[in-house]
Each structure stands twice: as C-alpha cells, then as structure tokens.
Design a protein around this motif. Structure first.
Motif, PDB file in Angstrom:
ATOM      1  N   ARG A 153     121.912  45.632 -15.891  1.00  0.00           N
ATOM      2  CA  ARG A 153     122.774  44.457 -15.890  1.00  0.00           C
ATOM      3  C   ARG A 153     124.018  44.668 -15.035  1.00  0.00           C
ATOM      4  O   ARG A 153     124.390  43.804 -14.237  1.00  0.00           O
ATOM      5  CB  ARG A 153     123.187  44.126 -17.323  1.00  0.00           C
ATOM      6  N   ASP A 154     124.654  45.846 -15.178  1.00  0.00           N
ATOM      7  CA  ASP A 154     125.861  46.125 -14.395  1.00  0.00           C
ATOM      8  C   ASP A 154     125.550  46.184 -12.905  1.00  0.00           C
ATOM      9  O   ASP A 154     126.339  45.707 -12.077  1.00  0.00           O
ATOM     10  CB  ASP A 154     126.490  47.435 -14.870  1.00  0.00           C
ATOM     11  N   ASP A 155     124.399  46.774 -12.538  1.00  0.00           N
ATOM     12  CA  ASP A 155     124.034  46.846 -11.120  1.00  0.00           C
ATOM     13  C   ASP A 155     123.819  45.445 -10.547  1.00  0.00           C
ATOM     14  O   ASP A 155     124.244  45.151  -9.415  1.00  0.00           O
ATOM     15  CB  ASP A 155     122.774  47.687 -10.946  1.00  0.00           C
ATOM     16  N   LEU A 156     123.174  44.571 -11.317  1.00  0.00           N
ATOM     17  CA  LEU A 156     122.941  43.207 -10.835  1.00  0.00           C
ATOM     18  C   LEU A 156     124.254  42.433 -10.720  1.00  0.00           C
ATOM     19  O   LEU A 156     124.449  41.667  -9.772  1.00  0.00           O
ATOM     20  CB  LEU A 156     121.976  42.487 -11.788  1.00  0.00           C
ATOM     21  N   GLN A 157     125.161  42.636 -11.659  1.00  0.00           N
ATOM     22  CA  GLN A 157     126.459  41.953 -11.586  1.00  0.00           C
ATOM     23  C   GLN A 157     127.265  42.417 -10.383  1.00  0.00           C
ATOM     24  O   GLN A 157     127.958  41.613  -9.746  1.00  0.00           O
ATOM     25  CB  GLN A 157     127.241  42.182 -12.879  1.00  0.00           C
ATOM     26  N   ARG A 158     127.183  43.710 -10.048  1.00  0.00           N
ATOM     27  CA  ARG A 158     127.886  44.194  -8.863  1.00  0.00           C
ATOM     28  C   ARG A 158     127.312  43.600  -7.578  1.00  0.00           C
ATOM     29  O   ARG A 158     128.026  43.444  -6.588  1.00  0.00           O
ATOM     30  CB  ARG A 158     127.816  45.721  -8.807  1.00  0.00           C
ATOM     31  N   ASP A 159     126.027  43.258  -7.610  1.00  0.00           N
ATOM     32  CA  ASP A 159     125.396  42.662  -6.439  1.00  0.00           C
ATOM     33  C   ASP A 159     125.582  41.151  -6.383  1.00  0.00           C
ATOM     34  O   ASP A 159     125.043  40.497  -5.479  1.00  0.00           O
ATOM     35  CB  ASP A 159     123.904  42.995  -6.414  1.00  0.00           C
ATOM     36  N   GLY A 160     126.299  40.574  -7.341  1.00  0.00           N
ATOM     37  CA  GLY A 160     126.601  39.150  -7.298  1.00  0.00           C
ATOM     38  C   GLY A 160     125.703  38.277  -8.149  1.00  0.00           C
ATOM     39  O   GLY A 160     125.830  37.049  -8.114  1.00  0.00           O
TER      40      GLY A 160
END
Length: 211
Positions: A153-160
């Motif tokens: 989830r955090d990786d996807l949020q960092r990617d926008g």
C-alpha cells in the motif's frame, strides 16, 4: 671400615648440601613482609579563591510606563489630518445613483451566471438505491501477512495511486486486501487494473466501491 666411613662422609656431604639449598627458603618464608607505607598520591593543587561582588540594583533609566497608558494616540492628533482631498463635483446625484444601480445589477448578474456555469460544469454522480455513489475500485491481492500488505500500500501511494487496505475475516482466517480507488469511471479503474497487472504480475479484480 674405610668403606663405611666413606659412605658416612658422602651422606653428610649430601645432607649439608640439601640444608644449604632448602634452609634459607624456609627461614625466608617465616620472615614478615615489609609494606611500603609511603603515599604516592600527588599533593592537591593550590586552590584560588575568587570573590564575586554583589549585583548593583540601581537603575539610572526612566521607569517603564503603566500598561494601560501605553500605545495611546496623541491628543493633538485630529481626524481631519487623515481626510481625503475632495474631488470636484462632476456628475449629478441622479446620474450617480443610476450608475451605482447599473453596476450592482451587472455584478449580480455576472456572479449568478458564473455560479450557474460552475454548477453546470460539475458532472452528475450516479447513485444507487441506498444513495451511495456508484464508484469502482481495483482489488489487487489478498494477503495474510499484514506487513507485506502495508508495504505494498505504501509503495503504491508513493507512486501516486489512491491505495488502501481492509481486513476481511474468512473461514481460513483474516486476510488483508489491497485496493486502489475508488473511481467514478469504470473505464479508469480498468486502465489502472491493466497497469498494475503488468507491473506486479497480478490478476486484479474490479469491484464496486463499498464505504
């Protein structure tokens, strides 16, 4: 006779030699040990005494004014000094009133038209029978490891991406599902599904959004 004397002499010589070797050690152990009682600590350095004078409480300046008397305007100040210069009278009172009325009417009409155009620009959101907006979300994976789900989830949020997680209890235990969305356009969710399937090698699902 001579042989016996010879043996006795040899035996006496051996005993004398043993006495010379071991007797000094025995007497030395019985002697008391000498302890050096002299101190080897260096003497303390001389301490210098510093005298401090008492603080001077006298004040030569003027005392501060009372708080209620501070920041007050001067009595000599007059409101006439701040008056604007009078402009020459050019238009009549009737023309001024008419101009003000026309300008206010124009401003109100322009604001009403702008508000109407802004309302018309907002797209209509379809609602279901319960009054909930019909939105769509992409379900990526369902994991049993919470740390892995949170990291994804955090990786996807960092990617926008608008990613979030939810706990789901099943017969096999509690699983953490990772979602992306919601989107009012289903085609937009399908586009995001294709992107993430190619990137993460998953087989995501498009589902209706439920608050």
């Amino acid at each position: 006779m001579r042989e016996g004397l010879k043996q006795r002499l040899v035996g006496g010589f051996v005993l004398a030699a043993l006495a010379v070797i071991f007797l000094p050690g025995l007497f030395k152990e019985q002697q008391g040990h000498r302890v050096d009682g002299e101190s080897r600590i260096p003497p303390a350095p001389p301490a210098q005494t510093v005298e401090f004078s008492d603080p001077d409480a006298t004040w030569d300046g003027e005392p501060a004014p009372q708080p209620e008397t501070m920041f007050l305007p001067d009595d000599d100040a007059s409101s006439d000094s701040f008056s604007l210069p009078q402009q020459p009278q050019v238009a009549t009172e009737s023309s001024v009133v008419a101009a003000q009325f026309s300008s206010s009417s124009l401003a109100s009409s322009s604001s009403s038209s702008a508000a109407s155009s802004a309302i018309a620009a907002v797209p209509a959101i379809p609602l279901d029978d319960k009054g909930i907006p019909q939105a769509w979300m992409v379900q990526l994976v369902s994991l049993s490891n919470r740390e892995a789900a949170v990291k994804l989830r955090d990786d996807l949020q960092r990617d926008g991406y608008k990613a979030f997680i939810r706990d789901v209890k099943t017969d096999k235990g509690t699983f953490i599902r990772v979602f992306v969305g919601p989107n009012l356009n289903r085609e937009e969710s399908a586009k995001i599904k294709t992107e993430l399937d190619q990137r993460l090698k998953t087989n995501a699902q498009i589902r209706r959004f439920e608050p």
